[in-house]
Write a protein that holds these residues in place. Structure first.
Motif, PDB file in Angstrom:
ATOM      1  N   ASP A   1      -6.589   7.517   0.888  1.00 30.44           N
ATOM      2  CA  ASP A   1      -5.346   8.221   1.221  1.00 30.44           C
ATOM      3  C   ASP A   1      -4.123   7.380   0.852  1.00 30.44           C
ATOM      4  OD1 ASP A   1      -3.821  10.309   2.098  1.00 30.44           O
ATOM      5  OD2 ASP A   1      -3.954   9.791   4.221  1.00 30.44           O
ATOM      6  N   PRO A   2      -3.984   6.994  -0.425  1.00 27.28           N
ATOM      7  CA  PRO A   2      -2.898   6.095  -0.828  1.00 27.28           C
ATOM      8  C   PRO A   2      -1.545   6.778  -0.938  1.00 27.28           C
ATOM      9  CG  PRO A   2      -4.155   6.740  -2.745  1.00 27.28           C
ATOM     10  CD  PRO A   2      -4.868   7.341  -1.551  1.00 27.28           C
ATOM     11  N   THR A   3      -0.489   5.982  -0.791  1.00 28.60           N
ATOM     12  CA  THR A   3       0.882   6.422  -1.025  1.00 28.60           C
ATOM     13  C   THR A   3       1.616   5.292  -1.730  1.00 28.60           C
ATOM     14  OG1 THR A   3       2.956   7.140   0.043  1.00 28.60           O
ATOM     15  CG2 THR A   3       1.587   5.642   1.284  1.00 28.60           C
ATOM     16  N   TRP A   4       2.418   5.612  -2.740  1.00 30.38           N
ATOM     17  CA  TRP A   4       3.086   4.598  -3.556  1.00 30.38           C
ATOM     18  C   TRP A   4       4.375   4.103  -2.909  1.00 30.38           C
ATOM     19  CZ3 TRP A   4       1.653   2.514  -8.301  1.00 30.38           C
ATOM     20  CH2 TRP A   4       0.576   3.118  -8.945  1.00 30.38           C
ATOM     21  N   SER A   5       4.656   2.827  -3.098  1.00 32.30           N
ATOM     22  CA  SER A   5       6.000   2.327  -2.812  1.00 32.30           C
ATOM     23  C   SER A   5       6.917   2.803  -3.936  1.00 32.30           C
ATOM     24  CB  SER A   5       6.005   0.797  -2.743  1.00 32.30           C
ATOM     25  OG  SER A   5       5.633   0.233  -3.999  1.00 32.30           O
ATOM     26  N   PRO A   6       8.192   3.080  -3.642  1.00 35.21           N
ATOM     27  CA  PRO A   6       9.097   3.597  -4.672  1.00 35.21           C
ATOM     28  C   PRO A   6       9.280   2.669  -5.874  1.00 35.21           C
ATOM     29  CG  PRO A   6       9.988   4.038  -2.507  1.00 35.21           C
ATOM     30  CD  PRO A   6       8.796   3.151  -2.302  1.00 35.21           C
ATOM     31  N   ASP A   7       9.095   1.351  -5.674  1.00 36.21           N
ATOM     32  CA  ASP A   7       9.237   0.440  -6.805  1.00 36.21           C
ATOM     33  C   ASP A   7       7.978   0.363  -7.663  1.00 36.21           C
ATOM     34  OD1 ASP A   7       7.484  -1.089  -5.287  1.00 36.21           O
ATOM     35  OD2 ASP A   7       8.945  -2.656  -4.811  1.00 36.21           O
ATOM     36  N   GLY A   8       6.894   1.052  -7.257  1.00 31.38           N
ATOM     37  CA  GLY A   8       5.679   1.103  -8.043  1.00 31.38           C
ATOM     38  C   GLY A   8       4.830  -0.143  -8.003  1.00 31.38           C
ATOM     39  N   LEU A   9       5.149  -1.075  -7.112  1.00 39.37           N
ATOM     40  CA  LEU A   9       4.432  -2.352  -7.071  1.00 39.37           C
ATOM     41  C   LEU A   9       3.315  -2.389  -6.031  1.00 39.37           C
ATOM     42  CD1 LEU A   9       7.444  -4.834  -7.402  1.00 39.37           C
ATOM     43  CD2 LEU A   9       5.940  -3.943  -9.208  1.00 39.37           C
ATOM     44  N   HIS A  10       3.354  -1.483  -5.054  1.00 38.70           N
ATOM     45  CA  HIS A  10       2.382  -1.493  -3.968  1.00 38.70           C
ATOM     46  C   HIS A  10       1.903  -0.079  -3.649  1.00 38.70           C
ATOM     47  CE1 HIS A  10       4.679  -5.229  -3.374  1.00 38.70           C
ATOM     48  NE2 HIS A  10       3.578  -5.718  -2.850  1.00 38.70           N
ATOM     49  N   VAL A  11       0.764   0.007  -3.007  1.00 43.84           N
ATOM     50  CA  VAL A  11       0.316   1.242  -2.388  1.00 43.84           C
ATOM     51  C   VAL A  11      -0.040   0.949  -0.938  1.00 43.84           C
ATOM     52  CG1 VAL A  11      -0.497   2.423  -4.458  1.00 43.84           C
ATOM     53  CG2 VAL A  11      -2.038   0.892  -3.239  1.00 43.84           C
ATOM     54  N   ALA A  12       0.293   1.876  -0.068  1.00 39.87           N
ATOM     55  CA  ALA A  12      -0.175   1.821   1.316  1.00 39.87           C
ATOM     56  C   ALA A  12      -1.342   2.793   1.435  1.00 39.87           C
ATOM     57  CB  ALA A  12       0.936   2.193   2.286  1.00 39.87           C
ATOM     58  N   TYR A  13      -2.282   2.520   2.342  1.00 41.34           N
ATOM     59  CA  TYR A  13      -3.480   3.342   2.463  1.00 41.34           C
ATOM     60  C   TYR A  13      -4.073   3.169   3.853  1.00 41.34           C
ATOM     61  CZ  TYR A  13      -5.767  -1.164   1.580  1.00 41.34           C
ATOM     62  OH  TYR A  13      -6.161  -2.483   1.646  1.00 41.34           O
ATOM     63  N   THR A  14      -5.026   4.028   4.176  1.00 44.41           N
ATOM     64  CA  THR A  14      -5.738   3.926   5.447  1.00 44.41           C
ATOM     65  C   THR A  14      -7.016   3.123   5.251  1.00 44.41           C
ATOM     66  OG1 THR A  14      -4.897   6.095   6.128  1.00 44.41           O
ATOM     67  CG2 THR A  14      -6.743   5.193   7.379  1.00 44.41           C
ATOM     68  N   ASN A  15      -7.219   2.122   6.104  1.00 42.57           N
ATOM     69  CA  ASN A  15      -8.428   1.304   6.112  1.00 42.57           C
ATOM     70  C   ASN A  15      -9.269   1.727   7.310  1.00 42.57           C
ATOM     71  OD1 ASN A  15     -10.147  -0.958   7.030  1.00 42.57           O
ATOM     72  ND2 ASN A  15      -9.250  -2.084   5.313  1.00 42.57           N
ATOM     73  N   PHE A  16     -10.444   2.307   7.033  1.00 42.73           N
ATOM     74  CA  PHE A  16     -11.310   2.815   8.090  1.00 42.73           C
ATOM     75  C   PHE A  16     -12.360   1.775   8.500  1.00 42.73           C
ATOM     76  CE2 PHE A  16      -9.693   6.658   6.081  1.00 42.73           C
ATOM     77  CZ  PHE A  16      -9.357   7.432   7.179  1.00 42.73           C
ATOM     78  N   GLY A  17     -11.916   0.596   8.858  1.00 40.87           N
ATOM     79  CA  GLY A  17     -12.838  -0.449   9.288  1.00 40.87           C
ATOM     80  C   GLY A  17     -12.680  -0.720  10.769  1.00 40.87           C
ATOM     81  N   GLY A  18     -13.689  -0.387  11.596  1.00 40.38           N
ATOM     82  CA  GLY A  18     -13.556  -0.545  13.048  1.00 40.38           C
ATOM     83  C   GLY A  18     -12.578   0.482  13.557  1.00 40.38           C
ATOM     84  N   ASN A  19     -11.357   0.050  13.910  1.00 41.67           N
ATOM     85  CA  ASN A  19     -10.304   1.012  14.210  1.00 41.67           C
ATOM     86  C   ASN A  19      -9.481   1.208  12.930  1.00 41.67           C
ATOM     87  OD1 ASN A  19      -9.452  -1.801  14.853  1.00 41.67           O
ATOM     88  ND2 ASN A  19      -7.443  -0.846  15.021  1.00 41.67           N
ATOM     89  N   ASP A  20      -8.960   2.400  12.745  1.00 42.92           N
ATOM     90  CA  ASP A  20      -8.262   2.755  11.510  1.00 42.92           C
ATOM     91  C   ASP A  20      -6.884   2.094  11.485  1.00 42.92           C
ATOM     92  OD1 ASP A  20     -10.479   4.414  11.322  1.00 42.92           O
ATOM     93  OD2 ASP A  20      -9.404   6.101  12.230  1.00 42.92           O
ATOM     94  N   GLU A  21      -6.538   1.486  10.361  1.00 38.27           N
ATOM     95  CA  GLU A  21      -5.260   0.795  10.221  1.00 38.27           C
ATOM     96  C   GLU A  21      -4.589   1.190   8.909  1.00 38.27           C
ATOM     97  OE1 GLU A  21      -3.981  -1.031  12.521  1.00 38.27           O
ATOM     98  OE2 GLU A  21      -5.548  -2.093  13.632  1.00 38.27           O
TER      99      GLU A  21
END
Length: 253
Positions: free
Chosen positions: A68-88
């Motif tokens: 479930d990624p989402t881009w940073s506006p500068d195109g350098l990073h993506v944020a996403y959901t990590n489903f390990g143990g509790n979701d972060e």
């Protein structure tokens, strides 16, 4: 499940051909790249490819599902959901380096959405529900600081998407078997329901701010629709015997 591209003329082009599901596509702000989740050998990770489906590259390699990624506006990073143990909610460089846990909370955090100016990330969490069942929309600074609750309802609120000017957020509010879209100001005020079918989800705001695309269930399968942010102008975009969903708009020059 594969990633497809539907042009403004209605032409549909297949972009991926994988043995496992490819899903949750997200366009970079320049419209030249797509981040998505790919399941391989029973594990889901974030991948990046060109908007033509070429140059596919794996970004995350954790032992848990990362998607479930989402881009940073500068195109350098993506944020996403990590489903390990509790979701972060994590953020990582598009080169796969420097993954950081942004939410760092014992509750469940899902559905990250980066703000157009790059300063904030909206997400869903059940941290303030006594039974850890109902989710609300939260927002935090892009570095994970200053996490603030925006919605406080008994319904499940999730899947936020920012308007291009950053002034509003569309999200899904689900209660029982019904799910509809609501639009609120970016500070959580003045939430208004804009669909009333009871089966609307996965909204994404158009780059020009005039439309919202979303998934609706028709005859038990997903189809894509669009409407104006005030709830008018409903239009059906797909009509076939397959499941269509998780749409995102391509920004164009």
């Amino acid at each position: 499940m594969d990633v497809y591209l539907r042009t403004s003329t209605g032409k549909v082009v297949r972009l991926t051909r994988s043995k496992g599901p490819d899903q949750y596509p997200s366009f970079s702000v320049d419209g030249k790249r797509i981040a998505f989740g790919r399941v391989h050998a029973g594990n889901e990770d974030v991948y990046v490819m060109s908007s033509s489906g070429k140059a596919v590259r794996r970004v995350t390699r954790g032992p848990q599902d990362e998607t479930d990624p989402t881009w940073s506006p500068d195109g350098l990073h993506v944020a996403y959901t990590n489903f390990g143990g509790n979701d972060e909610i994590y953020a990582v460089g598009v080169d796969g380096r420097g993954a950081v846990d942004l939410t760092n909370n014992p509750a469940s955090e899902l559905d990250p959405a980066w703000s157009p100016d790059g300063t904030k990330i909206a997400f869903a969490s059940n941290r303030d529900d006594a039974k850890a069942e109902a989710y609300d929309i939260y927002v935090m600074n892009a570095d994970g600081s200053n996490q603030v609750r925006l919605t406080q309802t008994p319904a499940d609120d999730g899947e936020p998407s920012w308007s291009p000017d950053g002034a509003r957020i569309v999200f899904v509010s689900a209660s029982g078997s019904r799910a509809d879209l609501e639009v609120m100001n970016a500070d959580g005020s003045n939430a208004v329901t804009i669909t009333h079918s009871g089966h609307a989800f996965e909204p994404a705001w158009s780059p020009d701010g005039t439309k919202i695309v979303f998934t609706s269930l028709i005859g038990g399968r997903g189809e894509l629709f669009s409407l104006n942010p005030d709830g008018t102008g409903l239009r059906r975009l797909t009509r076939n015997r397959y499941d269509d969903g998780a749409a995102d708009w391509q920004p164009l020059p």
